[in-house]
Design an enzyme around this catalytic site. Sequence first.
Site, short mmCIF file in Angstrom:
data_model
loop_
_atom_site.label_atom_id
_atom_site.label_comp_id
_atom_site.label_asym_id
_atom_site.label_seq_id
_atom_site.Cartn_x
_atom_site.Cartn_y
_atom_site.Cartn_z
N TRP A 93 13.06 2.61 -2.12
CA TRP A 93 12.71 3.93 -1.60
C TRP A 93 13.88 4.90 -1.78
O TRP A 93 13.69 6.03 -2.22
CB TRP A 93 12.36 3.85 -0.11
N ASP A 98 0.81 -1.22 0.00
CA ASP A 98 0.00 0.00 0.00
C ASP A 98 0.85 1.26 0.00
O ASP A 98 0.30 2.37 0.06
CB ASP A 98 -0.93 0.02 1.22
N ASP A 99 2.16 1.11 -0.07
CA ASP A 99 3.03 2.28 -0.04
C ASP A 99 3.20 2.85 -1.45
O ASP A 99 3.74 2.19 -2.35
CB ASP A 99 4.40 1.91 0.54
N THR A 100 2.75 4.07 -1.64
CA THR A 100 2.76 4.67 -2.98
C THR A 100 4.18 4.89 -3.50
O THR A 100 4.44 4.75 -4.69
CB THR A 100 2.01 6.00 -3.00
#
Length: 203
Positions: free
Chosen positions: A199, A157-159
């Site tokens: 990231w 769910d991490d954009t």
Amino acid sequence: MNSTQPDYWEQAVSDLKKKDRILKRIIPLHSEKKLLSSESPFITLANSIISQQISTKTASIIWGKFVKIFGQSPSPKDIIHNKREELMSIGLPKRKVDYLYDLAIHFHEKKINPDKWIDMDDESVISELSSIKGIGRWTSEMFLIFNLRRPDVMPLDDTGLIRAISLHYFSGEPVSRFEAREVSVAWRPWRTVASWYLWCSIE
């Protein structure tokens, strides 16, 4: 703040570079960076609530204002005894202020037991955290990564992570959760480490 890498990190990096040609290229570009972790479960979760659904830059600014009010190590009691209006004045919507109060109450009244989390599996920790308002799967997974430092968390769910997967694995094309999950299969049991370097690649 814990600035040492988890014990598994070196092995994870070695395995991922062998398994994934894209990570083999990305990891050396960020080898000097470290997965910093907060030693306080309460602070980690408070920071995660503040960071929900906003950019990293905005979250950093609001957290800085939060720290000016409460100091570097706020306690649950500090939040409970603070006026909600002051928290809203630093840019937090009422909804997030309510979440922070509920978080503080859970810790202060010992409705949860953080000391047990180190011995619980990932899904059990997520289940317990979900009893707190505003803490869903994404926030729980951030906690598993940045506080408990679990090695194999895949925050679908991490954009930011989805954007990095899109950029590096799909030439910038939109990516579904299913496709992202399929890419991550090769990263097991080190999906936390793979996610972290991805990231880093879009910072």
